[in-house]
Every structure is written in structure tokens, then in C-alpha cells.
Design a protein around this motif. Structure first.
Motif, PDB file in Angstrom:
ATOM      1  N   PHE A   1       0.942  -1.110  -0.034  1.00 26.62           N
ATOM      2  CA  PHE A   1       0.242   0.127   0.239  1.00 26.62           C
ATOM      3  C   PHE A   1       0.733   0.570  -0.237  1.00 26.62           C
ATOM      4  CE2 PHE A   1       0.571  -1.619   3.887  1.00 26.62           C
ATOM      5  CZ  PHE A   1       0.948  -0.946   4.921  1.00 26.62           C
ATOM      6  N   MET A   2       2.267   0.942  -0.641  1.00 28.26           N
ATOM      7  CA  MET A   2       3.281   1.762  -0.228  1.00 28.26           C
ATOM      8  C   MET A   2       3.005   3.084  -1.922  1.00 28.26           C
ATOM      9  SD  MET A   2       3.801   1.750   2.927  1.00 28.26           S
ATOM     10  CE  MET A   2       5.440   2.328   2.699  1.00 28.26           C
ATOM     11  N   ILE A   3       3.727   4.343  -1.741  1.00 26.39           N
ATOM     12  CA  ILE A   3       3.931   5.394  -3.091  1.00 26.39           C
ATOM     13  C   ILE A   3       5.039   4.648  -3.575  1.00 26.39           C
ATOM     14  CG2 ILE A   3       3.937   7.573  -3.637  1.00 26.39           C
ATOM     15  CD1 ILE A   3       2.838   8.282  -1.211  1.00 26.39           C
ATOM     16  N   HIS A   4       4.589   4.273  -5.038  1.00 18.17           N
ATOM     17  CA  HIS A   4       6.451   3.797  -5.470  1.00 18.17           C
ATOM     18  C   HIS A   4       6.604   4.728  -7.105  1.00 18.17           C
ATOM     19  CE1 HIS A   4       6.193  -0.047  -3.735  1.00 18.17           C
ATOM     20  NE2 HIS A   4       5.286  -0.027  -3.673  1.00 18.17           N
ATOM     21  N   GLY A   5       7.350   4.842  -6.774  1.00 18.37           N
ATOM     22  CA  GLY A   5       8.146   6.015  -8.158  1.00 18.37           C
ATOM     23  C   GLY A   5       8.250   5.302  -9.320  1.00 18.37           C
ATOM     24  N   VAL A   6       7.081   6.057 -10.543  1.00 16.03           N
ATOM     25  CA  VAL A   6       6.771   5.504 -11.469  1.00 16.03           C
ATOM     26  C   VAL A   6       7.807   5.828 -12.799  1.00 16.03           C
ATOM     27  CG1 VAL A   6       4.864   5.221 -13.539  1.00 16.03           C
ATOM     28  CG2 VAL A   6       4.277   5.618 -11.229  1.00 16.03           C
ATOM     29  N   CYS A   7       8.467   6.975 -12.719  1.00 12.84           N
ATOM     30  CA  CYS A   7       9.812   7.578 -13.497  1.00 12.84           C
ATOM     31  C   CYS A   7      10.106   8.272 -13.009  1.00 12.84           C
ATOM     32  CB  CYS A   7       9.134   7.745 -15.652  1.00 12.84           C
ATOM     33  SG  CYS A   7       7.886   8.642 -15.183  1.00 12.84           S
ATOM     34  N   LYS A   8      11.518   8.566 -13.130  1.00  7.96           N
ATOM     35  CA  LYS A   8      12.262   9.625 -12.989  1.00  7.96           C
ATOM     36  C   LYS A   8      12.574  10.884 -14.404  1.00  7.96           C
ATOM     37  CE  LYS A   8      16.252   6.994 -12.684  1.00  7.96           C
ATOM     38  NZ  LYS A   8      17.079   6.634 -11.480  1.00  7.96           N
ATOM     39  N   TYR A   9      12.597  11.282 -13.773  1.00  7.17           N
ATOM     40  CA  TYR A   9      14.030  13.249 -15.338  1.00  7.17           C
ATOM     41  C   TYR A   9      14.291  14.044 -14.206  1.00  7.17           C
ATOM     42  CZ  TYR A   9       9.671  16.011 -13.509  1.00  7.17           C
ATOM     43  OH  TYR A   9       9.512  17.180 -12.223  1.00  7.17           O
ATOM     44  N   SER A  10      15.431  14.601 -14.635  1.00  4.76           N
ATOM     45  CA  SER A  10      16.662  15.164 -13.960  1.00  4.76           C
ATOM     46  C   SER A  10      16.090  16.680 -14.613  1.00  4.76           C
ATOM     47  CB  SER A  10      17.799  15.319 -14.850  1.00  4.76           C
ATOM     48  OG  SER A  10      18.477  16.359 -14.243  1.00  4.76           O
ATOM     49  N   PHE A  11      16.364  17.609 -13.444  1.00  2.00           N
ATOM     50  CA  PHE A  11      15.282  19.222 -13.384  1.00  2.00           C
ATOM     51  C   PHE A  11      16.760  19.896 -12.247  1.00  2.00           C
ATOM     52  CE2 PHE A  11      12.801  22.059 -10.739  1.00  2.00           C
ATOM     53  CZ  PHE A  11      12.239  22.887 -12.105  1.00  2.00           C
ATOM     54  N   PHE A  12      17.318  20.420 -13.245  1.00  4.48           N
ATOM     55  CA  PHE A  12      17.930  21.276 -12.966  1.00  4.48           C
ATOM     56  C   PHE A  12      19.151  20.964 -12.350  1.00  4.48           C
ATOM     57  CE2 PHE A  12      14.571  24.522 -13.163  1.00  4.48           C
ATOM     58  CZ  PHE A  12      15.020  25.246 -14.581  1.00  4.48           C
ATOM     59  N   GLY A  13      19.638  19.128 -12.625  1.00  8.00           N
ATOM     60  CA  GLY A  13      20.544  18.679 -11.835  1.00  8.00           C
ATOM     61  C   GLY A  13      20.302  17.760 -11.104  1.00  8.00           C
ATOM     62  N   HIS A  14      18.701  17.650 -10.272  1.00  6.77           N
ATOM     63  CA  HIS A  14      18.525  16.977  -8.968  1.00  6.77           C
ATOM     64  C   HIS A  14      17.345  16.681  -9.972  1.00  6.77           C
ATOM     65  CE1 HIS A  14      19.696  19.689  -6.412  1.00  6.77           C
ATOM     66  NE2 HIS A  14      19.001  20.881  -6.740  1.00  6.77           N
ATOM     67  N   GLU A  15      17.719  15.146  -9.100  1.00 12.53           N
ATOM     68  CA  GLU A  15      16.386  13.698  -9.543  1.00 12.53           C
ATOM     69  C   GLU A  15      15.537  13.514  -9.076  1.00 12.53           C
ATOM     70  OE1 GLU A  15      17.187   9.412  -8.431  1.00 12.53           O
ATOM     71  OE2 GLU A  15      17.847   9.419 -10.284  1.00 12.53           O
ATOM     72  N   VAL A  16      14.376  13.761  -9.651  1.00 11.31           N
ATOM     73  CA  VAL A  16      13.126  14.107  -9.517  1.00 11.31           C
ATOM     74  C   VAL A  16      11.948  12.449  -9.867  1.00 11.31           C
ATOM     75  CG1 VAL A  16      10.680  15.538  -9.501  1.00 11.31           C
ATOM     76  CG2 VAL A  16      12.647  16.945 -10.064  1.00 11.31           C
ATOM     77  N   TRP A  17      11.126  12.356  -9.302  1.00  9.04           N
ATOM     78  CA  TRP A  17      10.348  11.514  -9.685  1.00  9.04           C
ATOM     79  C   TRP A  17       9.146  11.446  -9.447  1.00  9.04           C
ATOM     80  CZ3 TRP A  17      11.519   6.119 -10.019  1.00  9.04           C
ATOM     81  CH2 TRP A  17      12.604   5.704  -9.973  1.00  9.04           C
ATOM     82  N   ILE A  18       8.197  10.959 -10.862  1.00 12.61           N
ATOM     83  CA  ILE A  18       7.068  10.629 -10.943  1.00 12.61           C
ATOM     84  C   ILE A  18       6.232   9.962 -10.151  1.00 12.61           C
ATOM     85  CG2 ILE A  18       4.986  10.727 -12.338  1.00 12.61           C
ATOM     86  CD1 ILE A  18       6.395  13.432 -12.822  1.00 12.61           C
ATOM     87  N   THR A  19       5.502  10.285  -9.064  1.00 12.81           N
ATOM     88  CA  THR A  19       5.449   8.721  -8.130  1.00 12.81           C
ATOM     89  C   THR A  19       3.459   8.005  -8.798  1.00 12.81           C
ATOM     90  OG1 THR A  19       4.582  10.045  -6.652  1.00 12.81           O
ATOM     91  CG2 THR A  19       6.100   9.515  -6.230  1.00 12.81           C
ATOM     92  N   THR A  20       3.559   6.924  -8.055  1.00 11.40           N
ATOM     93  CA  THR A  20       1.885   6.505  -8.391  1.00 11.40           C
ATOM     94  C   THR A  20       1.013   7.725  -7.390  1.00 11.40           C
ATOM     95  OG1 THR A  20       2.206   5.512  -5.697  1.00 11.40           O
ATOM     96  CG2 THR A  20       1.844   4.432  -8.061  1.00 11.40           C
ATOM     97  N   THR A  21       1.138   8.540  -6.600  1.00 13.74           N
ATOM     98  CA  THR A  21       0.510   9.878  -6.380  1.00 13.74           C
ATOM     99  C   THR A  21      -0.225  10.890  -7.447  1.00 13.74           C
ATOM    100  OG1 THR A  21       0.760   9.896  -4.285  1.00 13.74           O
ATOM    101  CG2 THR A  21       0.028  12.002  -4.913  1.00 13.74           C
ATOM    102  N   HIS A  22       1.303  11.230  -8.277  1.00 14.01           N
ATOM    103  CA  HIS A  22       0.609  12.216  -9.198  1.00 14.01           C
ATOM    104  C   HIS A  22      -0.070  11.775 -10.990  1.00 14.01           C
ATOM    105  CE1 HIS A  22       5.386  13.362  -7.417  1.00 14.01           C
ATOM    106  NE2 HIS A  22       4.206  14.130  -7.586  1.00 14.01           N
ATOM    107  N   VAL A  23       0.684  10.230 -10.987  1.00 17.29           N
ATOM    108  CA  VAL A  23      -0.660   9.873 -11.859  1.00 17.29           C
ATOM    109  C   VAL A  23      -1.743   9.300 -11.407  1.00 17.29           C
ATOM    110  CG1 VAL A  23      -1.155   7.049 -12.834  1.00 17.29           C
ATOM    111  CG2 VAL A  23       0.814   7.904 -12.558  1.00 17.29           C
ATOM    112  N   CYS A  24      -2.198   9.169 -10.549  1.00 17.10           N
ATOM    113  CA  CYS A  24      -3.846   9.143  -9.659  1.00 17.10           C
ATOM    114  C   CYS A  24      -4.124  10.024  -9.230  1.00 17.10           C
ATOM    115  CB  CYS A  24      -3.403   8.571  -8.684  1.00 17.10           C
ATOM    116  SG  CYS A  24      -3.678   6.768  -8.344  1.00 17.10           S
ATOM    117  N   ILE A  25      -3.121  11.586  -9.022  1.00 19.69           N
ATOM    118  CA  ILE A  25      -3.694  12.694  -9.247  1.00 19.69           C
ATOM    119  C   ILE A  25      -4.108  13.346 -10.772  1.00 19.69           C
ATOM    120  CG2 ILE A  25      -3.504  14.936  -9.576  1.00 19.69           C
ATOM    121  CD1 ILE A  25      -1.754  15.004  -6.576  1.00 19.69           C
TER     122      ILE A  25
END
Length: 244
Positions: A16-40
Motif C-alpha cells: 500500500f506504499m507510494i512507488h516511483g513510476v519514472c524519473k527525470y532530471s530537473f536542474f541537476g536534481h533527480e525528480v520522481w513521478i510517483t503513483t500519487t502524481h499518476v492518480c492525481i
């Protein structure tokens, strides 16, 4: 719910946890798209689609409403009625805001019925909602109250010249967005965990009978928590405006 596309559980893997779906680089930082973002995103697409359909229905509205127009007018009437009670004469100014967060929170809370992980079971969603309410409260406080009245309220119940209670009242104000967000988050997360455990532990046996639990955890509890969040928001704003 437990066998949904984004919320799953089996006998050997209860999840029942939140998981990363995909990731991308944003100004040198690793940012994840999670299940929460997908559901929203899914929920927002549903709401935007409904809003477009509602707009077209109202644009072609007949004097005697029928079909979908009836549904739209009923929703608007009920939401306006929810705002009228606590906010009185100030209600029309807040129809759009309260109606928007009410619909978003409600659909998010009951999205488990669609097999999604409710976004409101993520504190990263409920905290911004609490902060938004916090901003609305203090915007209205500084707009409709005089500085001396604000100071007197912060020193209450003692006189303004004896600000012993000032630190306590400041902590109380800061606690408002935290308490609002934690209440919503904890109640929805607990229902998510319970239903996932039931499906995960019982497997194929839990095919039909947990429907009664869905009625409580998703529909009843979700609707109650939506109402509580919005009611507290309206109460705090009305108090800040000096309407009470």
C-alpha cells in the motif's frame, strides 16, 4: 481496490506504499513521478471532463432541467447549501473555492473504488491543502480585521497589554494546517491500509464480500472526511473575517 492498477496486494506481497513510476532530471536534481502524481492526473482528467460536459449542458440549458443538466444543477445547489450554513452572507464569495476543494477531496477519497491509491493517503497532497486553507484564513484576517483587533485576539483571553498567551496562540495558529492535513491523511491512509491488508491476506476469497467495507472506508469515511475538512475551513475563515 486491492487489485487495482495502482494499489495491489497478494498473499505474498501486501503493498500500500507510494512507488516511483519514472524519473527525470530537473536542474541537476533527480525528480520522481510517483503513483500519487499518476492518480492525481487521472482524477483531474475525470474532473476536467465532467466540467467540460457540465459547461456544455448549462450553455444549452432548458427552462425545465432534464437528464445531465439536472445532475449538474443538483450538485451546484447542494455544494452552495453546504457553504451557506457556516458562512452566511459571505458564502457567495467562497462558493467556487469550497466547491472546488470539496469535489477534489471527495473524488480523491473515493478513488479507491476505481482501483487507484487515493492521493489524499499521501501527506504530500493533504499538507498543501492545509497550507492553502491557512493562507486563506490569514488573508481574510488581515483584510477584514484591524491590527489592534488581531493583536487583541492573539493575546486573548488576557488583555492586549499582557501578551502572556501570545506564544500559545501563535502555536495554535501554526497547528491549524498541520491538524487539518493530518486528520484527512490519517483517516484515508488507514482505510487504504485496511482494504489492502484484507485483499492481500485473503486473496481470491476477498472477491465480493468486502464491498460492505468499501462502502465504509471509501464512501462513508471519505465523504465524512471531506465534509469535516471543508467545514473546518469555512469555520476558520468566517472567524478570521469576524462574521461570527
Amino acid at each position: 481496490m486491492g487489485h487495482g492498477i495502482l494499489l495491489s496486494g497478494t498473499e505474498s506481497n501486501i503493498d500500500f506504499m507510494i512507488h516511483g513510476v519514472c524519473k527525470y532530471s530537473f536542474f541537476g536534481h533527480e525528480v520522481w513521478i510517483t503513483t500519487t502524481h499518476v492518480c492525481i492526473l487521472i482524477i483531474m482528467l475525470i474532473l476536467i471532463g465532467f466540467a467540460i460536459a457540465a459547461n456544455r449542458a448549462i450553455a444549452k440549458a432548458s427552462e425545465v432541467p432534464t437528464g445531465f443538466q439536472n445532475v449538474v444543477e443538483l450538485i451546484v445547489e447542494k455544494l452552495d447549501g453546504v457553504v451557506d450554513g457556516p458562512m452566511g452572507k459571505s458564502a457567495p464569495k467562497f462558493y467556487n473555492y469550497i466547491g472546488t476543494i470539496f469535489i477534489f477531496i471527495l473524488v480523491s477519497n473515493i478513488s479507491g473504488l476505481l482501483g487507484l491509491r487515493p492521493p489524499t493517503a499521501d501527506y504530500g497532497v493533504t499538507l498543501p491543502l492545509g497550507i492553502l486553507t491557512f493562507v486563506m484564513i490569514h488573508f481574510n484576517k488581515f483584510r477584514y480585521q484591524k491590527p489592534k483587533d488581531i493583536w487583541a485576539g492573539m493575546c486573548s483571553p488576557l488583555p492586549p497589554w499582557l501578551p502572556i498567551w501570545l506564544p500559545i496562540n501563535l502555536i495554535s495558529d501554526i497547528a491549524v494546517p498541520i491538524s487539518l492535513s493530518l486528520r484527512l491523511f490519517a483517516n484515508i491512509l488507514s482505510g487504504t491500509v485496511m482494504m489492502t491488508l484484507i485483499y492481500g491476506l485473503l486473496g481470491w476469497i476477498a472477491t465480493a464480500w468486502p464491498a460492505a467495507l468499501h462502502v465504509y472506508f471509501d464512501l462513508f469515511s471519505g465523504a465524512i472526511q471531506t465534509y469535516v475538512f471543508c467545514m473546518l475551513t469555512m469555520t476558520y475563515i468566517s472567524d478570521a473575517r469576524g462574521d461570527n
